[in-house]
Every structure is written in C-alpha cells, then in structure tokens.
Write a protein that holds these residues in place. Structure first.
Motif, PDB file in Angstrom:
ATOM      1  N   VAL A  47      41.939  57.207  35.101  1.00  0.00           N
ATOM      2  CA  VAL A  47      41.360  58.523  34.829  1.00  0.00           C
ATOM      3  C   VAL A  47      39.898  58.388  34.429  1.00  0.00           C
ATOM      4  CG1 VAL A  47      41.440  60.506  33.278  1.00  0.00           C
ATOM      5  CG2 VAL A  47      43.556  59.588  34.238  1.00  0.00           C
ATOM      6  N   TRP A  48      39.620  57.429  33.550  1.00  0.00           N
ATOM      7  CA  TRP A  48      38.242  57.227  33.116  1.00  0.00           C
ATOM      8  C   TRP A  48      37.369  56.654  34.230  1.00  0.00           C
ATOM      9  CZ3 TRP A  48      36.422  59.649  29.162  1.00  0.00           C
ATOM     10  CH2 TRP A  48      37.265  60.009  28.111  1.00  0.00           C
ATOM     11  N   MET A  49      37.938  55.833  35.064  1.00  0.00           N
ATOM     12  CA  MET A  49      37.178  55.326  36.204  1.00  0.00           C
ATOM     13  C   MET A  49      36.779  56.464  37.144  1.00  0.00           C
ATOM     14  SD  MET A  49      36.554  52.031  36.153  1.00  0.00           S
ATOM     15  CE  MET A  49      36.208  51.741  37.883  1.00  0.00           C
ATOM     16  N   HIS A  50      37.690  57.404  37.384  1.00  0.00           N
ATOM     17  CA  HIS A  50      37.371  58.562  38.224  1.00  0.00           C
ATOM     18  C   HIS A  50      36.255  59.391  37.604  1.00  0.00           C
ATOM     19  CE1 HIS A  50      40.210  58.239  41.474  1.00  0.00           C
ATOM     20  NE2 HIS A  50      41.249  58.138  40.650  1.00  0.00           N
ATOM     21  N   ARG A  51      36.316  59.593  36.290  1.00  0.00           N
ATOM     22  CA  ARG A  51      35.276  60.385  35.627  1.00  0.00           C
ATOM     23  C   ARG A  51      33.911  59.714  35.731  1.00  0.00           C
ATOM     24  NH1 ARG A  51      39.126  61.564  30.425  1.00  0.00           N
ATOM     25  NH2 ARG A  51      40.167  63.444  31.243  1.00  0.00           N
ATOM     26  N   LEU A  52      33.897  58.403  35.533  1.00  0.00           N
ATOM     27  CA  LEU A  52      32.625  57.679  35.599  1.00  0.00           C
ATOM     28  C   LEU A  52      32.026  57.704  37.003  1.00  0.00           C
ATOM     29  CD1 LEU A  52      33.558  54.635  33.335  1.00  0.00           C
ATOM     30  CD2 LEU A  52      31.641  56.198  32.934  1.00  0.00           C
ATOM     31  N   THR A  53      32.830  57.416  38.009  1.00  0.00           N
ATOM     32  CA  THR A  53      32.311  57.369  39.378  1.00  0.00           C
ATOM     33  C   THR A  53      31.973  58.757  39.909  1.00  0.00           C
ATOM     34  OG1 THR A  53      34.596  57.304  40.204  1.00  0.00           O
ATOM     35  CG2 THR A  53      33.443  55.204  39.964  1.00  0.00           C
ATOM     36  N   ASN A  54      32.628  59.792  39.401  1.00  0.00           N
ATOM     37  CA  ASN A  54      32.266  61.155  39.802  1.00  0.00           C
ATOM     38  C   ASN A  54      30.969  61.596  39.144  1.00  0.00           C
ATOM     39  OD1 ASN A  54      34.492  61.523  41.463  1.00  0.00           O
ATOM     40  ND2 ASN A  54      35.767  62.391  39.835  1.00  0.00           N
ATOM     41  N   THR A  55      30.757  61.168  37.907  1.00  0.00           N
ATOM     42  CA  THR A  55      29.528  61.525  37.195  1.00  0.00           C
ATOM     43  C   THR A  55      28.330  60.763  37.742  1.00  0.00           C
ATOM     44  OG1 THR A  55      30.813  61.951  35.180  1.00  0.00           O
ATOM     45  CG2 THR A  55      28.431  61.647  34.927  1.00  0.00           C
ATOM     46  N   TYR A  56      28.565  59.495  38.094  1.00  0.00           N
ATOM     47  CA  TYR A  56      27.477  58.649  38.609  1.00  0.00           C
ATOM     48  C   TYR A  56      27.853  58.205  40.027  1.00  0.00           C
ATOM     49  CZ  TYR A  56      26.684  58.580  33.596  1.00  0.00           C
ATOM     50  OH  TYR A  56      26.494  58.957  32.283  1.00  0.00           O
ATOM     51  N   PRO A  57      27.441  58.984  41.032  1.00  0.00           N
ATOM     52  CA  PRO A  57      27.826  58.664  42.421  1.00  0.00           C
ATOM     53  C   PRO A  57      27.335  57.301  42.884  1.00  0.00           C
ATOM     54  CG  PRO A  57      26.923  60.894  42.243  1.00  0.00           C
ATOM     55  CD  PRO A  57      26.652  60.223  40.947  1.00  0.00           C
ATOM     56  N   ALA A  58      26.173  56.862  42.371  1.00  0.00           N
ATOM     57  CA  ALA A  58      25.649  55.534  42.732  1.00  0.00           C
ATOM     58  C   ALA A  58      26.257  54.516  41.776  1.00  0.00           C
ATOM     59  CB  ALA A  58      24.131  55.511  42.659  1.00  0.00           C
ATOM     60  N   ALA A  59      27.365  53.897  42.181  1.00  0.00           N
ATOM     61  CA  ALA A  59      28.072  52.972  41.305  1.00  0.00           C
ATOM     62  C   ALA A  59      28.606  51.796  42.106  1.00  0.00           C
ATOM     63  CB  ALA A  59      29.231  53.688  40.592  1.00  0.00           C
ATOM     64  N   VAL A  60      28.577  50.607  41.487  1.00  0.00           N
ATOM     65  CA  VAL A  60      29.118  49.398  42.112  1.00  0.00           C
ATOM     66  C   VAL A  60      29.818  48.577  41.038  1.00  0.00           C
ATOM     67  CG1 VAL A  60      27.379  49.283  43.941  1.00  0.00           C
ATOM     68  CG2 VAL A  60      26.986  48.073  41.773  1.00  0.00           C
ATOM     69  N   TRP A  61      30.682  47.677  41.486  1.00  0.00           N
ATOM     70  CA  TRP A  61      31.370  46.740  40.591  1.00  0.00           C
ATOM     71  C   TRP A  61      31.024  45.329  41.047  1.00  0.00           C
ATOM     72  CZ3 TRP A  61      35.499  48.089  36.902  1.00  0.00           C
ATOM     73  CH2 TRP A  61      36.026  46.969  36.255  1.00  0.00           C
ATOM     74  N   LEU A  62      30.485  44.511  40.139  1.00  0.00           N
ATOM     75  CA  LEU A  62      30.147  43.122  40.430  1.00  0.00           C
ATOM     76  C   LEU A  62      31.224  42.221  39.854  1.00  0.00           C
ATOM     77  CD1 LEU A  62      26.322  43.195  39.603  1.00  0.00           C
ATOM     78  CD2 LEU A  62      27.403  43.375  41.848  1.00  0.00           C
ATOM     79  N   ASN A  63      31.796  41.370  40.681  1.00  0.00           N
ATOM     80  CA  ASN A  63      32.921  40.532  40.275  1.00  0.00           C
ATOM     81  C   ASN A  63      32.543  39.051  40.369  1.00  0.00           C
ATOM     82  OD1 ASN A  63      35.464  39.262  39.917  1.00  0.00           O
ATOM     83  ND2 ASN A  63      36.500  41.053  40.755  1.00  0.00           N
ATOM     84  N   PRO A  64      32.637  38.288  39.262  1.00  0.00           N
ATOM     85  CA  PRO A  64      32.278  36.864  39.304  1.00  0.00           C
ATOM     86  C   PRO A  64      33.309  35.991  40.012  1.00  0.00           C
ATOM     87  CG  PRO A  64      33.098  37.444  37.130  1.00  0.00           C
ATOM     88  CD  PRO A  64      33.019  38.726  37.902  1.00  0.00           C
ATOM     89  N   ILE A  65      34.520  36.514  40.242  1.00  0.00           N
ATOM     90  CA  ILE A  65      35.540  35.732  40.936  1.00  0.00           C
ATOM     91  C   ILE A  65      35.173  35.609  42.411  1.00  0.00           C
ATOM     92  CG2 ILE A  65      37.972  35.711  41.654  1.00  0.00           C
ATOM     93  CD1 ILE A  65      38.702  37.066  39.083  1.00  0.00           C
ATOM     94  N   PRO A  66      35.301  34.432  43.018  1.00  0.00           N
ATOM     95  CA  PRO A  66      34.993  34.280  44.451  1.00  0.00           C
ATOM     96  C   PRO A  66      35.775  35.286  45.291  1.00  0.00           C
ATOM     97  CG  PRO A  66      35.299  32.127  43.440  1.00  0.00           C
ATOM     98  CD  PRO A  66      35.681  33.136  42.394  1.00  0.00           C
ATOM     99  N   GLU A  67      35.105  35.839  46.281  1.00  0.00           N
ATOM    100  CA  GLU A  67      35.677  36.934  47.064  1.00  0.00           C
ATOM    101  C   GLU A  67      36.959  36.537  47.775  1.00  0.00           C
ATOM    102  OE1 GLU A  67      34.114  40.343  50.234  1.00  0.00           O
ATOM    103  OE2 GLU A  67      32.851  38.614  49.738  1.00  0.00           O
ATOM    104  N   GLN A  68      37.087  35.285  48.176  1.00  0.00           N
ATOM    105  CA  GLN A  68      38.285  34.862  48.905  1.00  0.00           C
ATOM    106  C   GLN A  68      39.534  34.883  48.041  1.00  0.00           C
ATOM    107  OE1 GLN A  68      35.537  33.111  48.475  1.00  0.00           O
ATOM    108  NE2 GLN A  68      35.921  30.968  47.875  1.00  0.00           N
ATOM    109  N   GLN A  69      39.369  35.039  46.721  1.00  0.00           N
ATOM    110  CA  GLN A  69      40.514  35.077  45.815  1.00  0.00           C
ATOM    111  C   GLN A  69      40.914  36.491  45.414  1.00  0.00           C
ATOM    112  OE1 GLN A  69      39.848  32.486  42.433  1.00  0.00           O
ATOM    113  NE2 GLN A  69      38.900  30.888  43.700  1.00  0.00           N
ATOM    114  N   TRP A  70      40.198  37.484  45.880  1.00  0.00           N
ATOM    115  CA  TRP A  70      40.451  38.843  45.433  1.00  0.00           C
ATOM    116  C   TRP A  70      41.826  39.360  45.846  1.00  0.00           C
ATOM    117  CZ3 TRP A  70      35.187  41.763  46.508  1.00  0.00           C
ATOM    118  CH2 TRP A  70      34.206  41.220  45.662  1.00  0.00           C
TER     119      TRP A  70
END
Length: 392
Positions: free
Chosen positions: A333-356
């Motif tokens: 619910v809070w993630m939806h509120r944040l991304t709706n309030t700030y349309p320009a949003a990204v998530w940076l993940n330190p885990i290697p992409e092949q492990q996602w």
C-alpha cells in the motif's frame, strides 16, 4: 594514417567514428603532444574513449596494434624483443650488475639460451636450475633465485630479474562491475538539469562586455550561480540482509550528496511503511511519518529506493507483516502511494541481476515498481538515470 587502429577499435566494440579519427590526426598535425608512444596513448584514449567501461578494451587494442603484445583480440604469443631488452638493460643496469651478467657468458647468450629452452620445454617445471619454471635457481622463470635472470610471469620476490617478460593481464573496468564513488558520480551526472537561482554572486562576463560596449562605461552584470536543479528523494534500506552492501551504499550516498544540492534522504528496513527515519541510532524514537514526507516534498522530486528487496513476502503483502512493529497497512500500500506521488521512481538493487529470479519478495517489489528495478552496476545506474529523466 592509423586506419588499422580505427578498424581494430570498432572490431573490439569501441564506437570510434571517422570524425574522432580526423580529430586525432588534426591533434597530431598540430603537435599537441611529444612524439612518444606514451603521449600518443593518452591522446588517442582521450579522443576515442567516452565511456570508462571501455578503457580496458582500448588498452588491449592499443597493445595489439602498436606493441604486438598478445591480447584477447589477437594472438596468444609474442616473440621476445631481444634488442629492446638489451637496450633497456644497458640503460638501467649499473656497470657492476652488467659485469655479473658475464658470469653466464654474455647477454646475447642468456637470451639465446632462453629462446632455446622455450622451444625445448613443453610442460610446467617446478624447481631446478635449468628449465624455465618456478621456485628454482634457473635464470629463467619466477619465485626462485638467481643473481641474473629473466622473470617470466608471477610476482617479483628478490627484485633481481634482469628483465620481466609477462603477458599483460587486465583487470576489466567494464559496465558490469560494481561501482566506486567516482564512477557513481559520473553516472549520476546524467541526472542533471541546471538552473540559475539564489543570490547574484557570479560575474556574467558576456553580459558585462555587451553592457560595457553598449553603455560606453563599465557595466558590471552579476548573475546567480548555475546549479543542478534536480530534486532527489533517496530511500535507503538498512540492517539485516543489507549489511554486506554497507560500503557500496555509503559510496552511493557520498556521491549523491556531492552531485545534488536538493537531496533528501530517509532510512527504512526491508519495505517502506508508515514511518521512516534519518538517524539509525534513534530509529524508534525519532521517526518521520510517511504522510509528512508525501505532503512536504512535491511531485517534481525524483524517488530512488536502494535495497536488496530480500524479506518475507508477508512484509510486503500483509498488515502486521513487518518484523519490527505492527504495520496497520501493508508495505505494498505504501509503495503504491510513493510511486503514485513520485512518478519518476526507480529501485537500485545491489544483488547481481542474475539472482533476482530466486527471491519471491524481490519479484513482488519489481512488480510494484513496474519493472523499474536496476542493478547497482555502472550500466544499471546509467539505465536508472535514463528512466528518471524520461518525460512523463
């Protein structure tokens, strides 16, 4: 000139254009450098390489074209440049050291014997006094001892080798490697929008010259400093599974605070809920309500989450799922509120992409971010900055 160099650069994946090639020739014609291979290397690298991730490939191509050294783009062996080695020895060795060489005969005999043994020997040799190998007293090899030898590969131990003959071994600097502070700064600079605001404390030279010429007297014109006008809201996951990535997150935070004047940051654990904090030592006593964040910072802020998204799926999907407190509303619910309030949003993940794909919680966060999750690599950060600058 150097058309072969241009072709090799392109074959190695370096986007070298004819315009850059002509610029290099123009610089050489203007004699902007001394006529040395080292100066030419730095000049050509400055002209052709626009991405730090291509530096290693450039080095290999340059070595192949101008030095004949074996690279991954060419042959795997090279002849010993005996004349060159002799000239280097005569330049750098003292008369006493050169005299010691005579104990084996002459320099020419040493190099000739080395060539013969290279032809005769077909397997690895450990110890001994004749064959090329390691840990022995032969004048050829490494990790052994001989007062006058030729080190081939390995690390120097006694610092007594007449000459080091070692295949160049590269530590790749490419866009799949994790970031350092300097590389992060370079990537973040893509997210810049300059504007002049604040006090007029900078001299506007062009306007001063134009005003003085027009008025007939000195007309000093001042202006506000040109600053990065981008506003950034940074949410950093701390604790638990993020502990291995502390150093990387510190580098990102350090680079971001340097590059952005309008930067606001908050910490959270695993998933954002109704409260975030700025001081981890007072995370329970001094929290900032998420509603205050949403109301205080406008829609023009760009939102960046930094976290590994590794948690129990219930921490995202269910009320009360948090491991630290009872959250009345789910993290989703809070993630939806944040991304709706700030349309320009990204998530940076330190885990290697092949492990996602192995983490259910990570897949859920990716869905909530509409696939705007990027790895904390040079290429991933570059893609994230492109996403944040995209028009909506």
């Amino acid at each position: 000139m150097f058309l072969n160099f241009l072709d090799e650069l392109r074959a190695a994946g370096i986007p070298a254009s004819l315009k850059e090639h002509l610029l290099l020739l123009e610089a050489l014609d203007a004699e902007v450098i001394d006529r040395t291979p080292e100066d030419f290397y730095y000049l050509s690298r400055a002209v052709y390489v626009k991405d730090e991730g291509l530096l290693d490939k450039f080095d290999q191509v340059f070595a192949k074209v101008f030095k004949g050294i074996a690279t991954t783009f060419g042959q795997t062996s090279a002849d010993i440049p005996a004349d060159w080695l002799k000239a280097v020895a005569e330049k750098y060795l003292s008369p006493e050291e050169m005299a010691k060489i005579e104990s084996l005969g002459s320099w020419d005999e040493i190099m000739e014997t080395l060539k013969k043994r290279l032809d005769e020997q077909h397997e690895r040799h450990q110890g001994g006094s004749k064959w090329i190998g390691t840990g022995g007293t032969s004048p050829y090899g490494n990790s052994g001892y001989n007062p006058e030898g030729v080190r081939i590969g390995g690390e120097s131990v006694h610092k007594r080798a007449l000459k080091v003959w070692d295949q160049r071994d590269f530590k790749n600097l490419d866009n799949t490697k994790e970031l350092g502070t300097r590389n992060i700064k370079i990537a973040l600079r893509r997210l810049r929008k300059f504007a002049r605001d604040g006090a007029a404390d900078e001299l506007d030279i062009d306007a001063t010259i134009a005003g003085t010429a027009r008025q007939g007297w000195l007309d000093v014109v001042m202006r506000a400093e040109r600053r990065n006008a981008v506003k950034l809201l940074l949410f950093l996951d701390v604790g638990g599974s993020m502990d291995p990535w502390v150093k990387l997150c510190e580098e990102l935070f350090s680079a971001a605070t340097t590059e952005f004047k309008n930067l606001e940051f908050f910490y959270f654990h695993n998933c954002p809920y109704e409260g975030v904090w700025k001081d981890n030592t007072r995370r329970f006593s001094e929290r900032t309500p998420m509603w205050d964040v949403l109301h205080k910072f406008g829609h023009d802020y760009k939102l960046v989450f930094v976290g590994d998204a590794s948690m129990s799926p219930y921490e995202i999907t269910h009320p009360g799922g948090s491991v630290e407190h009872f959250n009345e509303e789910s993290g989703a619910v809070w993630m939806h509120r944040l991304t709706n309030t700030y349309p320009a949003a990204v998530w940076l993940n330190p885990i290697p992409e092949q492990q996602w794909g192995y983490s259910q919680s990570l897949r859920i966060i990716r869905e909530l971010m509409t696939d705007r999750m990027y790895p904390l690599t040079l290429a991933g950060l570059d893609e994230a900055m492109r996403e944040l600058t995209r028009k909506r």
